[in-house]
Design a protein around this motif. Structure first.
Motif, short mmCIF file in Angstrom:
data_model
loop_
_atom_site.label_atom_id
_atom_site.label_comp_id
_atom_site.label_asym_id
_atom_site.label_seq_id
_atom_site.Cartn_x
_atom_site.Cartn_y
_atom_site.Cartn_z
N GLY A 159 -46.74 13.57 17.72
CA GLY A 159 -46.00 12.32 17.73
C GLY A 159 -46.87 11.16 18.17
N VAL A 160 -47.71 11.40 19.18
CA VAL A 160 -48.63 10.36 19.64
C VAL A 160 -49.66 10.05 18.56
CG1 VAL A 160 -50.32 9.73 21.42
CG2 VAL A 160 -48.31 11.08 22.04
N ILE A 161 -50.10 11.07 17.83
CA ILE A 161 -51.06 10.86 16.74
C ILE A 161 -50.45 9.94 15.68
CG2 ILE A 161 -52.23 11.98 14.81
CD1 ILE A 161 -52.63 14.43 16.62
N ILE A 162 -49.20 10.21 15.33
CA ILE A 162 -48.51 9.36 14.34
C ILE A 162 -48.44 7.92 14.84
CG2 ILE A 162 -46.30 8.92 13.20
CD1 ILE A 162 -45.87 11.96 13.18
N GLY A 163 -48.11 7.77 16.14
CA GLY A 163 -48.07 6.44 16.73
C GLY A 163 -49.43 5.76 16.68
N GLY A 164 -50.49 6.51 16.97
CA GLY A 164 -51.84 5.95 16.91
C GLY A 164 -52.22 5.50 15.51
N LEU A 165 -51.83 6.27 14.51
CA LEU A 165 -52.12 5.90 13.12
C LEU A 165 -51.38 4.62 12.72
CD1 LEU A 165 -51.99 9.42 11.40
CD2 LEU A 165 -54.02 7.99 11.74
N LEU A 166 -50.11 4.52 13.10
CA LEU A 166 -49.33 3.33 12.77
C LEU A 166 -49.90 2.07 13.44
CD1 LEU A 166 -45.69 4.76 12.96
CD2 LEU A 166 -46.97 4.12 10.91
N ILE A 167 -50.36 2.26 14.70
CA ILE A 167 -50.97 1.12 15.39
C ILE A 167 -52.31 0.76 14.75
CG2 ILE A 167 -51.99 0.40 17.59
CD1 ILE A 167 -49.84 2.11 18.99
N GLN A 168 -53.09 1.79 14.40
CA GLN A 168 -54.41 1.56 13.80
C GLN A 168 -54.29 0.91 12.43
OE1 GLN A 168 -57.09 2.03 15.40
NE2 GLN A 168 -58.82 2.28 13.98
N TYR A 170 -51.30 -0.50 10.89
CA TYR A 170 -50.37 -1.62 10.71
C TYR A 170 -50.19 -2.48 11.96
CZ TYR A 170 -49.19 1.38 6.75
OH TYR A 170 -49.25 2.17 5.63
N ASN A 171 -50.84 -2.08 13.06
CA ASN A 171 -50.74 -2.82 14.33
C ASN A 171 -49.29 -2.94 14.81
OD1 ASN A 171 -51.90 -4.15 16.53
ND2 ASN A 171 -51.52 -6.17 15.63
N VAL A 172 -48.53 -1.86 14.60
CA VAL A 172 -47.13 -1.82 15.05
C VAL A 172 -47.10 -1.25 16.47
CG1 VAL A 172 -44.79 -1.05 14.50
CG2 VAL A 172 -46.44 -1.41 12.67
N THR A 173 -47.37 -2.11 17.46
CA THR A 173 -47.47 -1.64 18.84
C THR A 173 -46.12 -1.19 19.41
OG1 THR A 173 -47.22 -3.91 19.63
CG2 THR A 173 -49.47 -3.09 19.31
N MET A 174 -45.03 -1.65 18.81
CA MET A 174 -43.70 -1.27 19.31
C MET A 174 -43.46 0.23 19.21
SD MET A 174 -39.98 -2.73 18.07
CE MET A 174 -40.43 -4.41 18.52
N VAL A 175 -44.18 0.90 18.30
CA VAL A 175 -43.97 2.33 18.12
C VAL A 175 -44.39 3.11 19.36
CG1 VAL A 175 -46.25 2.88 17.15
CG2 VAL A 175 -44.25 4.20 16.46
N ASP A 176 -45.32 2.56 20.17
CA ASP A 176 -45.81 3.26 21.36
C ASP A 176 -44.70 3.49 22.38
OD1 ASP A 176 -48.15 4.25 23.02
OD2 ASP A 176 -47.38 2.66 24.31
N PRO A 177 -43.99 2.44 22.85
CA PRO A 177 -42.89 2.71 23.80
C PRO A 177 -41.73 3.49 23.18
CG PRO A 177 -42.94 0.39 23.18
CD PRO A 177 -44.20 1.00 22.66
N ILE A 178 -41.52 3.34 21.88
CA ILE A 178 -40.44 4.10 21.23
C ILE A 178 -40.74 5.60 21.27
CG2 ILE A 178 -39.33 4.58 19.01
CD1 ILE A 178 -39.56 1.62 18.34
N ILE A 179 -41.98 5.96 20.96
CA ILE A 179 -42.38 7.37 21.04
C ILE A 179 -42.27 7.86 22.48
CG2 ILE A 179 -44.34 8.95 20.85
CD1 ILE A 179 -45.21 7.40 18.38
N THR A 180 -42.63 7.00 23.43
CA THR A 180 -42.52 7.36 24.85
C THR A 180 -41.09 7.70 25.23
OG1 THR A 180 -44.37 5.90 25.42
CG2 THR A 180 -42.89 6.54 27.20
N ILE A 181 -40.14 6.87 24.79
CA ILE A 181 -38.73 7.13 25.09
C ILE A 181 -38.27 8.44 24.46
CG2 ILE A 181 -36.38 6.31 24.67
CD1 ILE A 181 -37.43 3.46 24.90
N ILE A 182 -38.70 8.69 23.21
CA ILE A 182 -38.32 9.94 22.53
C ILE A 182 -38.84 11.15 23.30
CG2 ILE A 182 -38.66 11.33 20.45
CD1 ILE A 182 -38.70 8.69 18.86
#
Length: 300
Positions: A159-168, A170-182
């Motif tokens: 899940g963190v890998i997916i978040g890292g790819l999205l940030i890398q 598309y620069n969607v930083t919001m996905v980081d705290p969302i994954i954290t909550i999940i």
């Protein structure tokens, strides 16, 4: 048996060291990258490291024989360890959710490349840990539980890998705290049933059983005329204890022992009860309830 226990100990030690190493890497990676999801996965792995270590030492303690200080043995060492670990995970989950909500309100810069590299290494380490315990999980329930938990850690890392790819990408930083909550919610959901079960055991709670069926089965034994004052409780998640007052026809002690053995066989084979204590009586308590103070409770 001793050789198998030694092998299990070596695997537990290897998995503990591996998880400790990847935890340190993820903590530094999370701090340098600014990724809360990576830090949450690090905390999850840290909890697993302590859980594996505490679980192993508790398992060793639980193998001690009964003595004058603990006449029921030391089996509940593992229950105490499980309760401690689960409660710590709940507290950690709450802090992670609070921090994730703060990040959603006030986004921070995240280095997706660092986050991605560390997450990939963490996933590989978790897979290796699971592989180390895979074979032992087939014949050891403790190792099986740890093995399944490590598989869930691997999913968390992905899940963190997916978040890292999205940030890398598309620069969607919001996905980081969302994954954290999940991840935090998943940890809490996973921990709560453990807390409930361990508290039930420590409160000498009874497993779900049909007491009327037990009484019916015991009354089928020749010589038994009534059963009352039943007590059933768990020493740990595997051992069920049973005591009861059993009315019998007047007989020799040697004849009563035959009935005792029959009662033990029925309770072990049909209800999984491992330890039975019987108080034999002639007519005393014959009109009393199946459960102690049952009639008094009904009147109240």
């Amino acid at each position: 048996m001793a050789e198998r226990d030694n092998l299990s100990g070596q695997k537990f030690l290897g998995v503990t060291l591996l998880n400790a190493g990847i935890t340190v890497l993820e903590i530094f990676g999370g701090l340098f990258s600014g990724s809360l999801a990576l830090l949450s996965d690090a905390v999850h792995n840290l909890g697993d490291t302590f859980s594996i270590a505490i679980g192993y030492f508790a398992h060793r303690i639980s193998q001690r024989s009964e003595d004058d200080r603990n006449t029921f043995g030391y089996g509940r060492a593992q229950i105490l360890a499980a309760l401690l670990n689960a409660m710590l995970l709940l507290v950690v989950s709450a802090f992670l959710v609070i921090e994730a909500v703060r990040r959603l309100r006030h986004p921070e810069t995240i280095q997706g490349d660092i986050m991605l590299v560390v997450a990939v290494v963490g996933a590989i380490a978790n897979l290796l840990s699971a592989w180390l315990l895979h074979r032992g999980s087939k014949h050891n329930l403790n190792m099986k539980a740890t093995y399944l938990h490590l598989l869930s850690d691997t999913l968390s890392s992905f899940g963190v890998i997916i978040g890292g790819l999205l940030i890398q990408w598309y620069n969607v930083t919001m996905v980081d705290p969302i994954i954290t909550i999940i991840v935090a919610v998943y940890i809490a959901v996973e921990s709560w049933p453990i807390i409930r079960h361990t508290i039930t055991i420590l409160m000498q709670g009874a497993p779900t059983m049909d007491y009327e069926a037990i009484k019916t089965d015991l009354l089928k034994i020749d010589g038994v005329t009534n059963v009352h004052h039943i007590h059933v409780w768990m020493i740990d998640e595997n051992r069920i204890m049973f005591s009861a007052h059993v009315n019998m026809r007047d007989m020799k002690l040697s004849e009563a022992e035959v009935i005792y053995h029959r009662i033990e066989r029925v309770l072990a084979a049909k209800y999984g009860i491992c330890h039975v204590t019987i108080q034999a009586e002639d007519v005393r308590g014959k009109d009393e309830g199946l459960i102690l103070n049952e009639k008094l409770t009904d009147k109240l």
